[in-house]
Design an enzyme around this catalytic site. Structure first.
Site, PDB file in Angstrom:
ATOM      1  N   THR A  71       0.976  -1.379  -0.046  1.00 52.91           N
ATOM      2  CA  THR A  71       0.141   0.044   0.022  1.00 52.91           C
ATOM      3  C   THR A  71       0.756   1.256   0.094  1.00 52.91           C
ATOM      4  OG1 THR A  71      -1.710  -1.071   1.181  1.00 52.91           O
ATOM      5  CG2 THR A  71      -1.755   1.128   1.331  1.00 52.91           C
ATOM      6  N   ASN A 150      -6.260 -10.300  -7.020  1.00 50.21           N
ATOM      7  CA  ASN A 150      -6.497 -10.982  -5.553  1.00 50.21           C
ATOM      8  C   ASN A 150      -7.832 -11.452  -5.486  1.00 50.21           C
ATOM      9  OD1 ASN A 150      -6.839  -7.850  -5.786  1.00 50.21           O
ATOM     10  ND2 ASN A 150      -7.772  -8.110  -3.810  1.00 50.21           N
ATOM     11  N   GLN A 178      -0.094 -10.037  -5.747  1.00 60.71           N
ATOM     12  CA  GLN A 178      -0.399 -11.353  -5.749  1.00 60.71           C
ATOM     13  C   GLN A 178       0.270 -12.349  -6.666  1.00 60.71           C
ATOM     14  OE1 GLN A 178      -2.300 -12.666  -3.784  1.00 60.71           O
ATOM     15  NE2 GLN A 178      -3.308 -10.740  -2.639  1.00 60.71           N
ATOM     16  N   SER A 198       4.886  -7.210  -1.600  1.00 61.02           N
ATOM     17  CA  SER A 198       4.324  -7.204  -0.116  1.00 61.02           C
ATOM     18  C   SER A 198       5.031  -8.511   0.298  1.00 61.02           C
ATOM     19  CB  SER A 198       3.096  -7.006  -0.076  1.00 61.02           C
ATOM     20  OG  SER A 198       2.643  -7.130   1.485  1.00 61.02           O
ATOM     21  N   HIS A 200       4.188 -10.119   3.321  1.00 64.42           N
ATOM     22  CA  HIS A 200       3.193 -11.246   3.733  1.00 64.42           C
ATOM     23  C   HIS A 200       2.303 -11.498   2.973  1.00 64.42           C
ATOM     24  CE1 HIS A 200      -0.759  -8.883   3.888  1.00 64.42           C
ATOM     25  NE2 HIS A 200      -0.015  -7.655   3.706  1.00 64.42           N
ATOM     26  N   THR A 236      15.271   4.203   9.363  1.00 64.27           N
ATOM     27  CA  THR A 236      16.330   3.093   9.200  1.00 64.27           C
ATOM     28  C   THR A 236      15.684   1.860   8.281  1.00 64.27           C
ATOM     29  OG1 THR A 236      17.085   3.343  11.406  1.00 64.27           O
ATOM     30  CG2 THR A 236      17.839   1.551  10.647  1.00 64.27           C
ATOM     31  N   CYS A 321     -16.412  -2.629   4.122  1.00 61.54           N
ATOM     32  CA  CYS A 321     -16.366  -1.093   3.673  1.00 61.54           C
ATOM     33  C   CYS A 321     -16.233  -0.179   5.094  1.00 61.54           C
ATOM     34  CB  CYS A 321     -17.652  -0.547   3.313  1.00 61.54           C
ATOM     35  SG  CYS A 321     -19.108  -0.222   4.203  1.00 61.54           S
TER      36      CYS A 321
HETATM   37  N1  PLP Z   1      -2.393  -5.071  -3.529  1.00 64.71           N
HETATM   38  C1  PLP Z   1      -2.816  -6.230  -3.710  1.00 64.71           C
HETATM   39  C2  PLP Z   1      -3.432  -6.800  -4.978  1.00 64.71           C
HETATM   40  C3  PLP Z   1      -3.233  -6.842  -2.703  1.00 64.71           C
HETATM   41  O1  PLP Z   1      -4.102  -8.100  -2.647  1.00 64.71           O
HETATM   42  C4  PLP Z   1      -3.025  -6.402  -1.329  1.00 64.71           C
HETATM   43  C5  PLP Z   1      -3.324  -6.970  -0.136  1.00 64.71           C
HETATM   44  O2  PLP Z   1      -4.281  -7.770   0.013  1.00 64.71           O
HETATM   45  C6  PLP Z   1      -2.321  -5.243  -1.272  1.00 64.71           C
HETATM   46  C7  PLP Z   1      -2.136  -4.327  -2.606  1.00 64.71           C
HETATM   47  C8  PLP Z   1      -1.831  -4.620  -0.068  1.00 64.71           C
HETATM   48  O3  PLP Z   1      -0.672  -5.000   0.404  1.00 64.71           O
HETATM   49  P1  PLP Z   1      -0.161  -4.589   1.961  1.00 64.71           P
HETATM   50  O4  PLP Z   1      -1.004  -5.341   2.826  1.00 64.71           O
HETATM   51  O5  PLP Z   1       1.245  -4.900   1.790  1.00 64.71           O
HETATM   52  O6  PLP Z   1      -0.571  -3.188   2.026  1.00 64.71           O
END
Ligand code: PLP
Length: 372
Positions: A71, A150, A178, A198, A200, A236, A321
């Site tokens: 994000t 996603n 994804q 990302s 995680h 950092t 939402c």
């Molecule tokens: N973009 C996509 C396609 C995602 O599926 C997600 C998380 O579900 C994100 C961005 C956001 O990732 P993060 O949790 O690292 O901000």
């Protein structure tokens, strides 16, 4: 009670080799900006991790800027390119992007800074390429099209998109969150300029994301302070997170061809569960191997998700939402499904640890629900 995690697109568990990195970290100390040996050893871990991440994504000659999440990476790129832009140029994205792309771009549009065009998708969830082409104007400065979706797992024709966008000189960004780790990715071959990833989603912890760019000269700092990362992002550097992300990607690419067959499972649901509507299954290489989206008309997806939760099974529906209410999946609606069908759609997403036994148990529970 079975405990089955079928929500890997929301987050992934920490892979064993990543846990090992975490354990070994207790023997390490040093800030990579420090000139002493401890700092320089940490710098070496940083260099190795960055090189490895870039190599995995076919981006050996790219630059990696680390940050907290995908994000942030998306916001950072858009901020760099658009926050002070003049002349209201065009920016193009798609109707099935994650809110981490759509929300900041819509904000710049609402502020009158950009002329945002949102390209529709077809009933299968693929960008309408002719519409996209017709939206490209000589003043298009940025195109942001995700590589893999996603919610429905569709893999967009990003190379074609990038080729078209290059003809008008637009910068091409892709949210590849994804795709990374589920799909072989070669960024140079795709012809894009910037991507976001990302940790995680790749069996590493939350709190680490990265913006990968071919050329960082257009980036501007969104976070001010120290001079880390060429003064582009103060703070950092999270070497620990990068080391975990790099080993997480090693793990994914080691198992990339060794996962359960989700397609056969999805076909079985289609034949076993009365009246279900298959929104998306991994029926070809144009889909992520792990994502299945099925609607159960007449049933509310949120209630179904909670009933599955009571049986120890985690799945996902449309996103919550701002009021906390569950909204029908905007991606499924963008594919042309009615609000009723969209509101009954469940996303099942699997990972490398998923077993055939998990899939069998899951289908048994769905059949139970169907019978009553
Ligand atoms: N973009 C996509 C396609 C995602 O599926 C997600 C998380 O579900 C994100 C961005 C956001 O990732 P993060 O949790 O690292 O901000």
């Amino acid at each position: 009670m079975p405990a089955i995690f079928a929500d890997y697109n929301s987050t992934t568990p920490i892979a064993k080799p990543v846990s090992q990195v975490m354990l070994d970290w207790s023997n390490l100390v040093g800030n990579m900006s420090s000139a002493h040996q401890f700092g320089q050893s940490m710098h070496a871990v940083y260099d190795e991790s960055v090189d490895s991440i870039l190599r995995h994504l076919g981006a050996a000659n790219w630059e990696l800027l680390s940050c907290s999440s995908a994000t942030e990476a998306n916001n950072w790129l858009f901020y760099s390119l658009l926050e002070t832009i003049k002349g209201c140029p065009r920016v193009i994205t798609t109707a099935i992007e994650h809110p981490a792309v759509l929300v900041p771009l819509c904000r710049y549009h609402d502020q009158g800074l950009i002329d945002l065009k949102i390209c529709p998708v077809d009933q299968d969830g693929f960008i309408l390429i002719d519409e996209f082409e017709s939206m490209l104007t000589p003043d298009t400065v940025l195109v942001s099209v995700m590589l893999a979706n996603n919610e429905v797992g569709t893999i967009q024709p990003l190379k074609t998109v990038a080729n078209m966008a290059a003809k008008v000189g637009a910068i091409v960004h892709s949210d590849i969150v994804q795709a990374a780790g589920k799909l072989k990715v070669d960024l140079n071959d795709l012809g894009v300029d910037a991507v976001s990833i990302s940790g995680h989603k790749c069996y590493a912890p939350t709190g680490i994301g990265a913006l990968l760019v071919k050329d960082s000269s257009k980036l501007r700092p969104m976070i001010l302070g120290g001079s880390q990362q060429q003064m582009l992002r103060a703070g950092t550097v999270n070497v620990f997170g990068l080391a975990c992300l790099s080993v997480g990607l090693d793990y994914c690419y080691q198992y990339i061809d060794a996962h359960v067959d989700v397609y056969d499972w999805a076909m079985q649901i289609q034949s076993d569960i009365n009246d279900c509507v298959v929104i998306s299954i991994p029926k070809s290489t144009q889909y992520l191997w792990n994502t299945v989206n099925i609607a159960f008309p007449g049933k509310d997806a949120h209630s179904l998700m909670m009933r599955l939760d009571m049986r120890g099974i985690a799945v996902s529906t449309g996103s919550a939402c701002s009021t906390g209410a569950i909204e029908p999946s905007s991606v499924v609606q963008a594919m042309g499904y009615s609000p009723e069908i969209s509101a009954s759609a469940i996303r099942f997403s699997f990972g490398y640890p998923t077993t055939i036994g998990d899939l069998k148990q899951l289908i048994d529970v769905l059949k139970d629900f169907d019978a009553c």
